[in-house]
Design an enzyme around this catalytic site. Structure first.
Site, PDB file in Angstrom:
ATOM      1  N   SER A 119       0.829  -1.198   0.000  1.00 44.86           N
ATOM      2  CA  SER A 119       0.000   0.000   0.000  1.00 44.86           C
ATOM      3  C   SER A 119       0.866   1.250   0.000  1.00 44.86           C
ATOM      4  CB  SER A 119      -0.911  -0.003   1.211  1.00 44.86           C
ATOM      5  OG  SER A 119      -0.175  -0.320   2.355  1.00 44.86           O
ATOM      6  N   HIS A 140      -3.485  -3.602  -5.682  1.00 45.34           N
ATOM      7  CA  HIS A 140      -3.760  -3.291  -4.279  1.00 45.34           C
ATOM      8  C   HIS A 140      -5.241  -3.474  -3.945  1.00 45.34           C
ATOM      9  CE1 HIS A 140      -3.844  -0.117  -0.855  1.00 45.34           C
ATOM     10  NE2 HIS A 140      -3.596  -1.312  -0.375  1.00 45.34           N
ATOM     11  N   GLU A 152      -6.535  -0.828  -6.645  1.00 42.61           N
ATOM     12  CA  GLU A 152      -5.658   0.182  -7.241  1.00 42.61           C
ATOM     13  C   GLU A 152      -4.598  -0.567  -8.057  1.00 42.61           C
ATOM     14  OE1 GLU A 152      -5.629   3.969  -4.152  1.00 42.61           O
ATOM     15  OE2 GLU A 152      -4.397   2.244  -3.629  1.00 42.61           O
ATOM     16  N   ASN A 190      -4.916   5.253   0.513  1.00 46.49           N
ATOM     17  CA  ASN A 190      -4.214   5.358   1.794  1.00 46.49           C
ATOM     18  C   ASN A 190      -3.597   6.732   2.019  1.00 46.49           C
ATOM     19  OD1 ASN A 190      -4.973   2.838   2.484  1.00 46.49           O
ATOM     20  ND2 ASN A 190      -3.018   1.859   2.093  1.00 46.49           N
TER      21      ASN A 190
HETATM   22  N1  3HC Z   1     -17.913 -12.848   0.433  1.00 38.38           N
HETATM   23  C1  3HC Z   1     -18.936 -12.135  -0.072  1.00 38.38           C
HETATM   24  N2  3HC Z   1     -19.678 -11.292   0.649  1.00 38.38           N
HETATM   25  C2  3HC Z   1     -19.385 -11.180   1.945  1.00 38.38           C
HETATM   26  C3  3HC Z   1     -18.329 -11.899   2.551  1.00 38.38           C
HETATM   27  C4  3HC Z   1     -17.582 -12.759   1.747  1.00 38.38           C
HETATM   28  N3  3HC Z   1     -16.578 -13.456   2.231  1.00 38.38           N
HETATM   29  N4  3HC Z   1     -18.269 -11.558   3.865  1.00 38.38           N
HETATM   30  C5  3HC Z   1     -19.259 -10.667   4.052  1.00 38.38           C
HETATM   31  N5  3HC Z   1     -19.923 -10.449   2.916  1.00 38.38           N
HETATM   32  C6  3HC Z   1     -21.069  -9.565   2.693  1.00 38.38           C
HETATM   33  C7  3HC Z   1     -22.114  -9.824   3.740  1.00 38.38           C
HETATM   34  O1  3HC Z   1     -22.932 -10.915   3.371  1.00 38.38           O
HETATM   35  C8  3HC Z   1     -22.831  -8.515   3.754  1.00 38.38           C
HETATM   36  O2  3HC Z   1     -23.700  -8.419   2.631  1.00 38.38           O
HETATM   37  P1  3HC Z   1     -25.290  -8.354   2.821  1.00 38.38           P
HETATM   38  O3  3HC Z   1     -25.528  -7.148   3.642  1.00 38.38           O
HETATM   39  O4  3HC Z   1     -25.794  -8.267   1.410  1.00 38.38           O
HETATM   40  O5  3HC Z   1     -25.651  -9.631   3.500  1.00 38.38           O
HETATM   41  C9  3HC Z   1     -21.737  -7.491   3.511  1.00 38.38           C
HETATM   42  O6  3HC Z   1     -20.667  -8.198   2.888  1.00 38.38           O
HETATM   43  C10 3HC Z   1     -21.233  -6.839   4.792  1.00 38.38           C
HETATM   44  O7  3HC Z   1     -20.798  -7.844   5.679  1.00 38.38           O
HETATM   45  P2  3HC Z   1     -21.203  -7.967   7.211  1.00 38.38           P
HETATM   46  O8  3HC Z   1     -22.700  -7.926   7.394  1.00 38.38           O
HETATM   47  O9  3HC Z   1     -20.475  -9.125   7.770  1.00 38.38           O
HETATM   48  O10 3HC Z   1     -20.549  -6.692   7.890  1.00 38.38           O
HETATM   49  P3  3HC Z   1     -20.992  -5.175   8.008  1.00 38.38           P
HETATM   50  O11 3HC Z   1     -22.217  -4.820   7.272  1.00 38.38           O
HETATM   51  O12 3HC Z   1     -20.899  -4.884   9.454  1.00 38.38           O
HETATM   52  O13 3HC Z   1     -19.766  -4.450   7.249  1.00 38.38           O
HETATM   53  C11 3HC Z   1     -17.494  -3.956   6.724  1.00 38.38           C
HETATM   54  C12 3HC Z   1     -18.416  -4.713   7.638  1.00 38.38           C
HETATM   55  C13 3HC Z   1     -17.616  -4.493   5.291  1.00 38.38           C
HETATM   56  C14 3HC Z   1     -16.086  -4.192   7.247  1.00 38.38           C
HETATM   57  C15 3HC Z   1     -17.888  -2.432   6.722  1.00 38.38           C
HETATM   58  O14 3HC Z   1     -17.935  -1.975   8.043  1.00 38.38           O
HETATM   59  C16 3HC Z   1     -16.903  -1.579   5.944  1.00 38.38           C
HETATM   60  O15 3HC Z   1     -16.972  -1.476   4.729  1.00 38.38           O
HETATM   61  N6  3HC Z   1     -15.978  -0.909   6.681  1.00 38.38           N
HETATM   62  C17 3HC Z   1     -14.956  -0.041   6.079  1.00 38.38           C
HETATM   63  C18 3HC Z   1     -13.780  -0.866   5.648  1.00 38.38           C
HETATM   64  C19 3HC Z   1     -12.714  -0.014   5.033  1.00 38.38           C
HETATM   65  O16 3HC Z   1     -12.748   1.209   4.968  1.00 38.38           O
HETATM   66  N7  3HC Z   1     -11.661  -0.701   4.541  1.00 38.38           N
HETATM   67  C20 3HC Z   1     -10.528  -0.052   3.937  1.00 38.38           C
HETATM   68  C21 3HC Z   1      -9.359  -0.232   4.835  1.00 38.38           C
HETATM   69  S1  3HC Z   1      -7.881   0.456   4.145  1.00 38.38           S
HETATM   70  C22 3HC Z   1      -7.207  -0.794   3.297  1.00 38.38           C
HETATM   71  O17 3HC Z   1      -7.696  -1.889   3.223  1.00 38.38           O
HETATM   72  C23 3HC Z   1      -5.920  -0.490   2.632  1.00 38.38           C
HETATM   73  C24 3HC Z   1      -4.829  -1.397   3.108  1.00 38.38           C
HETATM   74  O18 3HC Z   1      -3.664  -1.112   2.343  1.00 38.38           O
HETATM   75  C25 3HC Z   1      -4.532  -1.256   4.577  1.00 38.38           C
END
Ligand code: 3HC
Length: 285
Positions: A119, A140, A152, A190
């Site tokens: 990242s 990414h 990305e 990021n």
């Molecule tokens: N395959 C397919 N779908 C899936 C899945 C999987 N393995 N796991 C979960 N899902 C689906 C669920 O079924 C659900 O869909 P639905 O509502 O249609 O049933 C949906 O994804 C959301 O899952 P959950 O209900 O388990 O969870 P939440 O609704 O609480 O959402 C979250 C959790 C997706 C983590 C949400 O809070 C979110 O988007 N948070 C922000 C995450 C973010 O900003 N990430 C970026 C981080 S930075 C980064 O990654 C960069 C790196 O370099 C560090």
């Protein structure tokens, strides 16, 4: 070139997530973990995640078995020799990544693309450890890779058009939306996200608001799905600190100076969800 076999190096949060995504998209996936325990925990995690989707009616049993059957875990890097694309998703440390890319360059076929999920590190520097910089690019994914729709795509100085086209086709086959970014620390997401997360820790340390209120503020005030402190725990505090340090080194902006509280938590091995504690405590299910 057509990509059929995908190798993934690293069985952490990102490697496991991408393995699931790629297998669901029909690719044959070989995931390399350094240890048998890492490989087993990845397989168990994949089983749990797929079982949840079967429960929700998003997959049927036959699909679940097929997805599971397409993922093979190995500990020997040599097993990646026949992959068309290898995606590295190991620790954010340049010397470690360079050593790995040097090894992959020796092991993999001449046509193989070597991609990094970094990242913040320079893709050009990573590519420099190989004799095939034209076949090295950044792909990414975001955490959780199974849910977030973005990739990305990073073109380094010598990356060829063919490599970019094949990597784009791979990411799109995985159902992702691709944005093209320059080889610069933090790319787009990021570079914008981590100063915000870092400043949230500074607000907490400064006593401006409590942990819960900071998270509630950003969820309620900006309609974000998670608050910044919850998100730091999800990404991992060690990974987050490494990202903020890399941004600080690249841009020399005091605003990117890592929050001392974040350093302290990492020193105390409070790394977020993966270690069971960070800004919040987690009970292993
Ligand atoms: N395959 C397919 N779908 C899936 C899945 C999987 N393995 N796991 C979960 N899902 C689906 C669920 O079924 C659900 O869909 P639905 O509502 O249609 O049933 C949906 O994804 C959301 O899952 P959950 O209900 O388990 O969870 P939440 O609704 O609480 O959402 C979250 C959790 C997706 C983590 C949400 O809070 C979110 O988007 N948070 C922000 C995450 C973010 O900003 N990430 C970026 C981080 S930075 C980064 O990654 C960069 C790196 O370099 C560090």
């Amino acid at each position: 070139m057509e990509i059929k076999r995908v190798g993934i190096v690293g069985s952490g949060i990102m490697g496991s997530g991408v393995a699931e995504v790629a297998s669901k998209a029909g690719f044959e996936v070989t995931l390399r973990s350094r240890s048998d325990e890492g490989a087993q925990s990845m397989v168990a995690g994949l089983g749990k995640s797929l079982a949840k989707q079967v429960e929700k009616g998003k997959l049927d049993d036959a699909e679940r078995a097929a997805v599971q059957g397409r993922v093979r875990t190995v500990t020997d890097l040599g097993e990646l020799a026949d992959c068309d694309l290898v995606l590295e998703s190991i620790v954010e440390d340049l010397p470690t990544k360079k050593e790995l890319f040097g090894e992959l360059d020796r092991i993999c076929g001449d046509g193989a693309i070597l991609a990094t999920n970094t990242s913040t590190l320079s893709v050009k520097d990573i590519a420099g450890a190989t004799g095939r910089p034209e076949k090295v690019c950044g792909v990414h994914f975001f955490n959780p890779a199974t849910v977030l729709p973005l990739v990305e795509l990073v073109r380094a100085e010598k990356t060829s058009d063919d490599t970019i086209a094949a990597a784009r086709a791979f990411a799109e086959s995985c159902g992702k939306t691709v944005v093209d970014v320059r080889d610069q620390a933090g790319f787009v997401v990021n570079a914008l996200l981590f100063p915000y997360l870092n400043n949230a820790v500074k607000l907490l340390a400064g006593g401006v608001a409590s942990r819960d209120d900071i998270d509630a503020a950003m969820k309620g005030g900006c309609n974000f799905p998670m608050g910044p402190l919850e998100l730091l725990d999800l990404v991992g505090l060690d990974t987050s600190l490494a990202i903020i340090e890399a941004l600080h080194a690249e841009f020399e902006d005091p605003n990117y100076e890592p929050a001392p509280m974040l350093r302290d938590l990492v020193k105390d091995e409070k790394l977020g969800r993966k270690s069971g504690a960070g800004f919040y405590d987690y009970v292993k299910k």
